[in-house]
Design a protein around this motif. Structure first.
Motif, PDB file in Angstrom:
ATOM      1  N   HIS A  85       0.842  -1.147   0.033  1.00  0.00           N
ATOM      2  CA  HIS A  85      -0.057  -0.067  -0.036  1.00  0.00           C
ATOM      3  C   HIS A  85       0.766   1.354  -0.156  1.00  0.00           C
ATOM      4  O   HIS A  85       0.628   2.311  -0.717  1.00  0.00           O
ATOM      5  CB  HIS A  85      -0.796  -0.031   1.238  1.00  0.00           C
ATOM      6  CG  HIS A  85      -1.904   1.239   1.176  1.00  0.00           C
ATOM      7  ND1 HIS A  85      -3.107   1.299   0.430  1.00  0.00           N
ATOM      8  CD2 HIS A  85      -1.824   2.426   1.951  1.00  0.00           C
ATOM      9  CE1 HIS A  85      -3.429   2.276   0.551  1.00  0.00           C
ATOM     10  NE2 HIS A  85      -2.919   2.947   1.494  1.00  0.00           N
ATOM     11  N   GLY A  86       1.995   1.138   0.984  1.00  0.00           N
ATOM     12  CA  GLY A  86       2.944   2.238   0.904  1.00  0.00           C
ATOM     13  C   GLY A  86       3.585   2.682  -0.245  1.00  0.00           C
ATOM     14  O   GLY A  86       3.717   3.655  -0.846  1.00  0.00           O
ATOM     15  N   LYS A 124       1.883  11.820 -10.233  1.00  0.00           N
ATOM     16  CA  LYS A 124       0.896  13.063  -9.910  1.00  0.00           C
ATOM     17  C   LYS A 124       1.723  14.450  -9.871  1.00  0.00           C
ATOM     18  O   LYS A 124       1.409  15.331 -10.547  1.00  0.00           O
ATOM     19  CB  LYS A 124      -0.142  13.243  -8.870  1.00  0.00           C
ATOM     20  CG  LYS A 124      -0.962  11.801  -8.632  1.00  0.00           C
ATOM     21  CD  LYS A 124      -2.069  12.304  -9.600  1.00  0.00           C
ATOM     22  CE  LYS A 124      -3.253  10.952  -9.397  1.00  0.00           C
ATOM     23  NZ  LYS A 124      -4.187  11.031 -10.459  1.00  0.00           N
ATOM     24  N   PHE A 176       2.472   1.793  -3.276  1.00  0.00           N
ATOM     25  CA  PHE A 176       1.473   2.235  -4.464  1.00  0.00           C
ATOM     26  C   PHE A 176       1.142   3.719  -4.343  1.00  0.00           C
ATOM     27  O   PHE A 176       1.090   4.519  -5.074  1.00  0.00           O
ATOM     28  CB  PHE A 176       0.242   1.470  -4.287  1.00  0.00           C
ATOM     29  CG  PHE A 176       0.194  -0.323  -4.825  1.00  0.00           C
ATOM     30  CD1 PHE A 176       1.218  -0.557  -5.598  1.00  0.00           C
ATOM     31  CD2 PHE A 176      -0.571  -1.171  -4.079  1.00  0.00           C
ATOM     32  CE1 PHE A 176       1.725  -2.050  -5.810  1.00  0.00           C
ATOM     33  CE2 PHE A 176      -0.283  -2.394  -4.447  1.00  0.00           C
ATOM     34  CZ  PHE A 176       0.704  -2.832  -5.318  1.00  0.00           C
ATOM     35  N   THR A 177       0.815   4.214  -2.940  1.00  0.00           N
ATOM     36  CA  THR A 177       0.474   5.481  -2.763  1.00  0.00           C
ATOM     37  C   THR A 177       1.751   6.550  -2.961  1.00  0.00           C
ATOM     38  O   THR A 177       1.555   7.489  -3.689  1.00  0.00           O
ATOM     39  CB  THR A 177      -0.034   5.674  -1.146  1.00  0.00           C
ATOM     40  OG1 THR A 177       1.072   5.293  -0.357  1.00  0.00           O
ATOM     41  CG2 THR A 177      -1.423   4.874  -0.964  1.00  0.00           C
ATOM     42  N   SER A 178       3.081   5.938  -2.796  1.00  0.00           N
ATOM     43  CA  SER A 178       4.297   6.759  -3.175  1.00  0.00           C
ATOM     44  C   SER A 178       4.321   6.936  -4.685  1.00  0.00           C
ATOM     45  O   SER A 178       4.505   7.918  -5.299  1.00  0.00           O
ATOM     46  CB  SER A 178       5.219   5.979  -2.561  1.00  0.00           C
ATOM     47  OG  SER A 178       5.565   6.003  -1.154  1.00  0.00           O
ATOM     48  N   TYR A 179       3.824   5.759  -5.364  1.00  0.00           N
ATOM     49  CA  TYR A 179       4.159   5.785  -6.671  1.00  0.00           C
ATOM     50  C   TYR A 179       3.175   6.842  -7.331  1.00  0.00           C
ATOM     51  O   TYR A 179       3.426   7.654  -8.243  1.00  0.00           O
ATOM     52  CB  TYR A 179       3.837   4.259  -7.374  1.00  0.00           C
ATOM     53  CG  TYR A 179       3.578   4.458  -8.863  1.00  0.00           C
ATOM     54  CD1 TYR A 179       4.691   4.577  -9.885  1.00  0.00           C
ATOM     55  CD2 TYR A 179       2.360   3.986  -9.439  1.00  0.00           C
ATOM     56  CE1 TYR A 179       4.514   4.532 -11.037  1.00  0.00           C
ATOM     57  CE2 TYR A 179       2.157   3.817 -10.857  1.00  0.00           C
ATOM     58  CZ  TYR A 179       3.060   4.396 -11.838  1.00  0.00           C
ATOM     59  OH  TYR A 179       2.932   4.296 -12.883  1.00  0.00           O
ATOM     60  N   ILE A 180       1.915   6.860  -6.843  1.00  0.00           N
ATOM     61  CA  ILE A 180       0.797   7.690  -7.481  1.00  0.00           C
ATOM     62  C   ILE A 180       1.414   9.269  -7.121  1.00  0.00           C
ATOM     63  O   ILE A 180       1.043  10.028  -8.066  1.00  0.00           O
ATOM     64  CB  ILE A 180      -0.661   7.269  -6.821  1.00  0.00           C
ATOM     65  CG1 ILE A 180      -1.032   5.929  -7.153  1.00  0.00           C
ATOM     66  CG2 ILE A 180      -1.581   8.451  -6.790  1.00  0.00           C
ATOM     67  CD1 ILE A 180      -2.070   5.312  -6.222  1.00  0.00           C
ATOM     68  N   GLU A 181       1.836   9.472  -6.140  1.00  0.00           N
ATOM     69  CA  GLU A 181       2.117  10.863  -5.637  1.00  0.00           C
ATOM     70  C   GLU A 181       3.371  11.281  -6.465  1.00  0.00           C
ATOM     71  O   GLU A 181       3.190  12.559  -7.111  1.00  0.00           O
ATOM     72  CB  GLU A 181       2.540  10.818  -3.939  1.00  0.00           C
ATOM     73  CG  GLU A 181       1.462  10.952  -3.043  1.00  0.00           C
ATOM     74  CD  GLU A 181       1.923  10.711  -1.589  1.00  0.00           C
ATOM     75  OE1 GLU A 181       3.365  10.846  -1.452  1.00  0.00           O
ATOM     76  OE2 GLU A 181       1.526  10.240  -0.955  1.00  0.00           O
ATOM     77  N   ASP A 182       4.163  10.406  -6.858  1.00  0.00           N
ATOM     78  CA  ASP A 182       5.376  10.588  -7.554  1.00  0.00           C
ATOM     79  C   ASP A 182       4.971  11.127  -9.080  1.00  0.00           C
ATOM     80  O   ASP A 182       5.410  11.988  -9.827  1.00  0.00           O
ATOM     81  CB  ASP A 182       6.441   9.453  -7.711  1.00  0.00           C
ATOM     82  CG  ASP A 182       7.316   9.419  -6.202  1.00  0.00           C
ATOM     83  OD1 ASP A 182       6.910  10.483  -5.386  1.00  0.00           O
ATOM     84  OD2 ASP A 182       7.825   8.639  -6.235  1.00  0.00           O
TER      85      ASP A 182
END
Length: 271
Positions: free
Chosen positions: A249-250, A260, A252-258
């Motif tokens: 989960h961590g 965006k 995936f969320t880091s990837y999405i932030e990077d």
């Protein structure tokens, strides 16, 4: 390095030797090439391509819907990833019960098309003919007694089996029968620890427990459960060795932030 790294290939005979030496047998499930490669490299003795793929890979409520061809697909990937472990494949629901000729056809199809080393079948006396027929073709069979998930609708619950004397005696009889027929090992699922210990002492073939206490000759867990990928399943017998759901989960969320923020890909990651 694994304690057994000197063993080139684990065979059914290896497992019997481990039992004789009072050395515990470590088993896990796997359903694809990547996972099987990692599990095998760690030094596991037995990998089960379980019909639990129906639950953890396909999202079904029970193990019943998975087909023979789907089991073969999962087994093919696992076999390609394994250099050392014994690979056992579950014969899925409906592919062997009540018809020994169909059982033989199913087992041969799995062995030929996947390259696996053995099959597993749930049940005792009621599938005796099917076990005999499969063994007669030279295909090793692993038995499975106690909680048999393919019979979930018969039992109506996933609670502990063989708590009453009558069912416990029947389980011991069936364990001895499976040994006599020629099964090379036996899964004991969700039965009282005392009973599992008794069975393990009374038969010469190795027992592999899941929710059956510490007296079995080996243990097995579903890999997604013990890695903490699957969070919805928390039976008493499960020990989680990692929290991969949290780690993933961590990531995936880091990837999405990077993505965006435009930070990924950076200059070094571009051509």
């Amino acid at each position: 390095m694994s304690v057994h790294s000197e063993i080139k290939r684990v065979t059914t005979n290896t497992l019997k030797e481990l039992k004789k030496k009072n050395e515990k047998i470590a088993c896990l499930t796997a359903y694809d090439f990547s996972m099987a490669t990692l599990v095998d490299a760690a030094g596991i003795e037995l990998i089960l391509v379980g019909d639990s793929a129906s639950n953890v890979m396909a999202g079904h409520e029970t193990t019943l819907p998975i087909t023979l061809d789907q089991m073969i697909y999962h087994a093919q990937g696992v076999v390609r990833g394994v250099k050392r472990a014994l690979v056992v494949v579950d014969l899925p629901f409906g592919s062997y019960q009540g018809n020994s000729e169909e059982a033989l056809r199913s087992a041969i199809k799995i062995m030929k098309e996947s390259g696996a080393h053995a099959v597993k079948m749930e049940g005792g006396k009621e599938i005796e003919e099917s076990i005999i027929r499969v063994l007669s073709a030279g295909i090793p069979v692993m038995g499975h007694l106690g909680l048999t998930p393919q019979s979930i609708y018969k039992f109506g619950t996933y609670t502990v089996r063989a708590k009453e004397d009558e069912e416990a005696e029947l389980l011991i009889e069936n364990a001895k029968l499976l040994q006599e027929l020629g099964c090379f090992a036996l899964v004991l699922e969700k039965i009282p620890a005392k009973l599992a210990t008794l069975v393990s002492q009374q038969i010469e073939i190795p027992t592999v427990g899941i929710g059956a206490g510490n007296g079995c000759d080996g243990q097995i867990l579903v890999v997604h459960d013990m890695l903490g990928i699957n969070k919805d399943f928390s039976p008493r017998f499960l020990r989680r060795y990692a929290d991969l759901a949290g780690i993933m989960h961590g990531a995936f969320t880091s990837y999405i932030e990077d993505v965006k923020s435009g930070d990924f890909p950076n200059q070094k990651e571009s051509y």
